[in-house]
Design an enzyme around this catalytic site. Sequence first.
Site, PDB file in Angstrom:
ATOM      1  N   GLU A 160      -5.666  -8.534   1.161  1.00  0.00           N
ATOM      2  CA  GLU A 160      -6.185  -8.242   2.509  1.00  0.00           C
ATOM      3  C   GLU A 160      -7.655  -7.914   2.423  1.00  0.00           C
ATOM      4  O   GLU A 160      -8.065  -7.131   1.559  1.00  0.00           O
ATOM      5  CB  GLU A 160      -5.517  -7.011   3.135  1.00  0.00           C
ATOM      6  CG  GLU A 160      -4.153  -7.239   3.684  1.00  0.00           C
ATOM      7  CD  GLU A 160      -3.561  -5.972   4.317  1.00  0.00           C
ATOM      8  OE1 GLU A 160      -4.318  -5.137   4.860  1.00  0.00           O
ATOM      9  OE2 GLU A 160      -2.333  -5.839   4.243  1.00  0.00           O
ATOM     10  N   GLU A 209       0.796  -1.240   0.000  1.00  0.00           N
ATOM     11  CA  GLU A 209       0.000   0.000   0.000  1.00  0.00           C
ATOM     12  C   GLU A 209       0.823   1.282   0.000  1.00  0.00           C
ATOM     13  O   GLU A 209       0.757   2.065   0.962  1.00  0.00           O
ATOM     14  CB  GLU A 209      -0.933   0.017   1.206  1.00  0.00           C
ATOM     15  CG  GLU A 209      -1.898  -1.128   1.245  1.00  0.00           C
ATOM     16  CD  GLU A 209      -2.834  -1.043   2.446  1.00  0.00           C
ATOM     17  OE1 GLU A 209      -2.854  -0.011   3.115  1.00  0.00           O
ATOM     18  OE2 GLU A 209      -3.544  -2.020   2.692  1.00  0.00           O
TER      19      GLU A 209
HETATM   20  C1  GCO Z   1      -3.261  -1.902   5.920  1.00  0.00           C
HETATM   21  C2  GCO Z   1      -2.138  -2.783   6.277  1.00  0.00           C
HETATM   22  C3  GCO Z   1      -2.384  -3.658   7.455  1.00  0.00           C
HETATM   23  C4  GCO Z   1      -3.464  -3.222   8.413  1.00  0.00           C
HETATM   24  C5  GCO Z   1      -4.827  -3.638   7.954  1.00  0.00           C
HETATM   25  C6  GCO Z   1      -5.943  -3.161   8.818  1.00  0.00           C
HETATM   26  O1  GCO Z   1      -3.969  -2.175   4.992  1.00  0.00           O
HETATM   27  O2  GCO Z   1      -3.480  -0.896   6.572  1.00  0.00           O
HETATM   28  O3  GCO Z   1      -1.704  -3.551   5.213  1.00  0.00           O
HETATM   29  O4  GCO Z   1      -1.137  -3.628   8.029  1.00  0.00           O
HETATM   30  O5  GCO Z   1      -3.260  -3.729   9.667  1.00  0.00           O
HETATM   31  O6  GCO Z   1      -5.066  -3.144   6.713  1.00  0.00           O
HETATM   32  O7  GCO Z   1      -5.929  -1.773   8.897  1.00  0.00           O
END
Ligand code: GCO
Length: 476
Positions: free
Chosen positions: A373, A179
């Site tokens: 994710e 990200e």
């Molecule tokens: C993000 C990260 C994760 C977070 C998850 C929840 O997307 O922010 O990759 O490390 O913990 O997304 O916020």
Amino acid sequence: MRKHKRKQFFPYSLPYPGNLSFPDKFIWGVSTSDRQITENIDRGLSIWDAFAMISGKIEGGYDPRITCEHMRYYKEDVALMKQLGAGAYRLSIAWPRWQSEGLGQPNQSGIDFYDRLIDQLCRLGIDPWITLFHWDLPLELECLGGWQNRDTAKRFADYVFSVVSKLGDRVKHWMTLNEPNIFAFQGYLSGEFAPGKHGAWLAAFRAVHHLLLAHGMGMQVIRQASSDAKVGIVVKMLPVETLSYSPLAHASAHLWRMLGTSWFLDPLLRGSYPLPVRGIYDAMSAINRLGRHSPVVRAGDMEIICPKKRMDFLGIDYYFRQVINFLGQWRMHVPGSQHTAMGWEICAAALARGLIRLKEEYGELLPIVYITENGMASDDVLVNGQVNDQQRIDYLIDHLIAVLQAIAAGVDVGGYFVWSLIRNWEWPKGLLKDFGIVYVDFKSPERTRTPKSSFYVYQDVIRGNGLIYVPLSMCR
Ligand code: GCO
């Protein structure tokens, strides 16, 4: 693919998928990141360690040194993945664990941990998918300018080379960065994330270009070192939706799409920045020239970011959409919607629409997509040895339905990873928010793990490669 009414201004509904099975060879996994689950041993400091020391930055004051202690209990965690039936585990390598100061000799004890973990995964038939930068930049590199310094991209490529030389025999899927869009916004504009800068637009522009360059250089190195490796990057999907029409809403949606998505995906997939972004880089270069400094975007950079052989896959993290109101403002609270413990609106349909939009936007340039994710935070409690997290079950099922809808509409989605296997240190929220499908008792010195109800539902989904084993009542 069928045009899904991009011109249509309002969110549209997609038909319920007729087929609740996922394609053959669909990859089912779970995700974590090193900084969020491991102890502070055998590693140098990262920008997050320094950031967390500043009073008031982490809610509840939770120190990132308090974690579920995955280094100590990794065998137990891998056994849980096995019990779940996961075919893949997305983990990150902490750059400061691999090279304490971000350069120079690798740190042997840090490497040994990843070696053991990966061997254990392979032994149990779970494919390791590795993220090489999940936000924890070595602190020393931040002192040298961090991502604002072009050298960081080169150092990243050196670090990647060292990792791939060591683990490339067992690891075939690599994600260069996690990200970069969120890292840039929260780290340089809102200041909520490390390195904690506010409104530093020029710094953000420099950092984004160097992050993308690091991705390109890292990809080159991985491909040279391992011919059968698959390389991608992970971007947070921020679908922008307007709930009422106004020219302001329209313009604002356009701007947010450009800043949140096209600023990143255009260079990665098309090899060029969107025109207004390009204009800003050009203006920065003109100013640099006056001061006899080199431009941020240099000749040949775009070919590194987007080589002829494009990246093999795109990782998409999805949690919420951006809703734009009549006045063109972004709002998180949409009346009538449900929200997670993070205060994020739950909207599975926007995942399907967002994926379809990506396909419409980039067409053949869009490689296979993996949902790297997806998940939610909830306030879970252990009662009589069980954790009933019904809201997460509904959430997961709804989002899997959205993935099926996107697949039915022609988007090539190859896998899905739940965030997260286990309760993680949630950046500025510390340990206050629990995303895990496995509960961790932080009061017990052994950090006792208990799979939640959602774990068992996900296990059924994986076993059936679809939603067929899920009671119909849950398929809302
Ligand atoms: C993000 C990260 C994760 C977070 C998850 C929840 O997307 O922010 O990759 O490390 O913990 O997304 O916020």
